[in-house]
Design a protein around this motif. Structure first.
Motif, short mmCIF file in Angstrom:
data_model
loop_
_atom_site.label_atom_id
_atom_site.label_comp_id
_atom_site.label_asym_id
_atom_site.label_seq_id
_atom_site.Cartn_x
_atom_site.Cartn_y
_atom_site.Cartn_z
N ALA A 1 -42.68 61.36 96.34
CA ALA A 1 -43.20 62.83 96.62
C ALA A 1 -44.49 62.36 97.74
N ASP A 2 -44.52 63.14 98.84
CA ASP A 2 -45.82 63.16 99.52
C ASP A 2 -46.89 63.94 98.98
N LEU A 3 -47.91 63.14 98.53
CA LEU A 3 -48.99 63.61 97.89
C LEU A 3 -50.31 64.14 98.98
N ARG A 4 -50.69 65.38 99.01
CA ARG A 4 -51.88 65.72 99.87
C ARG A 4 -52.85 66.22 98.84
N LEU A 5 -54.02 65.71 98.64
CA LEU A 5 -54.90 66.22 97.86
C LEU A 5 -55.69 67.35 98.72
N PRO A 6 -56.56 68.20 97.91
CA PRO A 6 -57.11 69.39 98.50
C PRO A 6 -58.12 68.85 99.61
N VAL A 7 -57.89 69.66 100.74
CA VAL A 7 -58.75 69.39 102.06
C VAL A 7 -60.12 69.36 101.60
N ASP A 8 -60.65 70.39 100.91
CA ASP A 8 -61.88 70.72 100.70
C ASP A 8 -62.01 70.94 99.14
N PRO A 9 -62.48 69.79 98.59
CA PRO A 9 -62.43 69.68 97.05
C PRO A 9 -63.52 70.87 96.55
N ARG A 10 -64.47 71.35 97.16
CA ARG A 10 -65.21 72.34 96.86
C ARG A 10 -64.55 73.76 96.41
N ARG A 11 -63.53 73.79 97.21
CA ARG A 11 -62.61 74.94 97.18
C ARG A 11 -61.74 74.77 95.86
N ALA A 12 -61.19 73.81 95.86
CA ALA A 12 -60.44 73.31 94.60
C ALA A 12 -60.85 73.63 93.13
N GLY A 13 -62.18 73.17 93.12
CA GLY A 13 -62.98 73.21 91.76
C GLY A 13 -62.60 72.00 90.96
N ALA A 14 -63.17 72.12 89.94
CA ALA A 14 -62.93 70.66 88.94
C ALA A 14 -61.67 70.35 88.52
N GLU A 15 -60.58 71.43 88.18
CA GLU A 15 -59.22 71.05 88.04
C GLU A 15 -58.36 71.82 89.11
#
Length: 367
Positions: free
Chosen positions: A147-161
């Motif tokens: 799989a190609d994994l892309r993490l949230p661009v802005d972690p603040r928008r994603a929250g802790a989980e």
């Protein structure tokens, strides 16, 4: 397909298209397709041709952000596909013909069998993987288990989980189509705070139906290791796999999304959808292997025990529209039908109105 990624200022990417010796295709048409597609992607580039393998090797050694290379049939030119080179990780090799999967250097990509339309897909893949790099995560030992994994661009928008999105591409389960179909969708979802797993899997035309379904299940299990809610989204033939995988893993998936999915495999076989693609994938017609169809077909598995969002473009082929409506009706309160104007690929195009409506509905259903 407009394939627009996350909103905001886009970093310019320059792609060099290289035409190898004796590569099929009219150069003027290649330049026309490349110019139009790169402009649409807010990218730039050039088209160069090599008369022989040494010239192609020299061009590949020149500074460039990304390459799309039509290697052609010559053995000496094709040998360059496996060489590491300084830009292997930024190279997409494009065979216009159905050559079958080719071995390429680590980090490089190979697209084959899509004809001249494959050039547009190769350019999109080159731009997205350069502008929004992903981390390749294997979930098995076979080269197609990743799989190609892309993490949230802005972690603040994603929250802790952050929520997790698993994307399952379509292509009527044939090996000429791959996870690059979902690049734009993956980039957009990462920009909205999702951890995105764009899943590749062994296709049944080469490995059989059991390998395909076990791969999707394994990829889903790997992605669900986090604690955020899990959404699985499958396009076209991938919609079948996504909903079937959700039904096979009760409690693991918070929401299963069909994007113009093939949701009634028995009818798909009887109607010879995709020139007989259903029987090819499942190993026979419904009359011959009814148990395989009953286990695989989302409409036969109802109730799935999972909340479903059925997204369907009203301008798609009528068999897809019919299946989406009938599945949603049969699913009752388990499913929400989102039908809007648009075609088969609009449902995976972040620039389309139906994609935007789907995003709003996903967040509503997850809240």
């Amino acid at each position: 397909m407009r394939g627009r990624g996350t909103p905001g200022r886009l970093r310019k990417v320059r792609v060099t298209v290289l035409i190898g010796p004796e590569a099929p295709g009219d150069r003027a048409l290649i330049e026309e397709i490349a110019g139009a597609e790169l402009a649409r992607l807010s990218a730039s580039g050039q088209v160069l041709a090599a008369d022989d393998a040494p010239a192609l090797r020299s061009l590949l050694a020149a500074p460039a952000e990304a390459f799309v290379v039509l290697p052609g049939p010559q053995a000496a030119a094709r040998e360059l596909m496996t060489g590491p080179g300084p830009h292997a990780a930024r190279t997409v090799w494009l065979d216009l013909r159905h050559t079958g999967p080719a071995r390429v250097a680590d980090g490089a990509a190979h697209i084959h069998g899509r004809g001249m339309d494959g050039l547009a897909w190769a350019l999109r893949h080159a731009v997205y993987r350069t502008r929004h790099p992903a981390r390749r995560v294997p979930y098995g030992e076979h080269p197609d288990q990743w799989a190609d994994l892309r993490l949230p661009v802005d972690p603040r928008r994603a929250g802790a989980e952050p929520p997790v999105a698993v994307l399952v591409h379509g292509g009527f389960w044939r090996s000429v189509w791959g996870a690059d179909l979902m690049d734009a969708a993956a980039v957009d979802l990462a920009g909205r705070g999702f951890s995105v797993w764009n899943l590749e899997y062994r296709r049944p035309d080469a490995h059989g139906w059991a390998a395909t379904t076990s791969d999707v299940a394994a990829g889903l299990a790997a992605a669900s290791a986090g604690s955020g809610p899990l959404v699985v989204l499958g396009h076209s033939a991938g919609g079948t796999l996504a909903l079937r995988a959700a039904a096979d893993a009760p409690g693991r998936v918070a929401l299963a999304v069909s994007l113009a999915g093939v949701l009634d495999l028995a009818e798909g076989d009887r109607r010879r959808m995709g020139n007989g693609a259903v029987a090819m994938a499942l190993g026979g017609h419904v009359a011959g292997v009814p148990d395989v169809y009953a286990q695989a077909s989302p409409i036969e598995r109802l109730p799935l025990g999972v909340r479903q969002l059925i997204v369907q473009g009203a301008g798609d082929e009528t068999d897809f529209v019919d299946m989406g409506r009938r599945h949603a009706r049969a699913a009752g309160e388990e499913a929400v039908l989102l039908e809007r104007p648009g075609g088969h690929f609009d449902v995976i195009d972040p620039g389309s109105a139906i994609w935007q409506a789907m995003i709003e509905e996903i967040f509503r259903l997850l809240s």
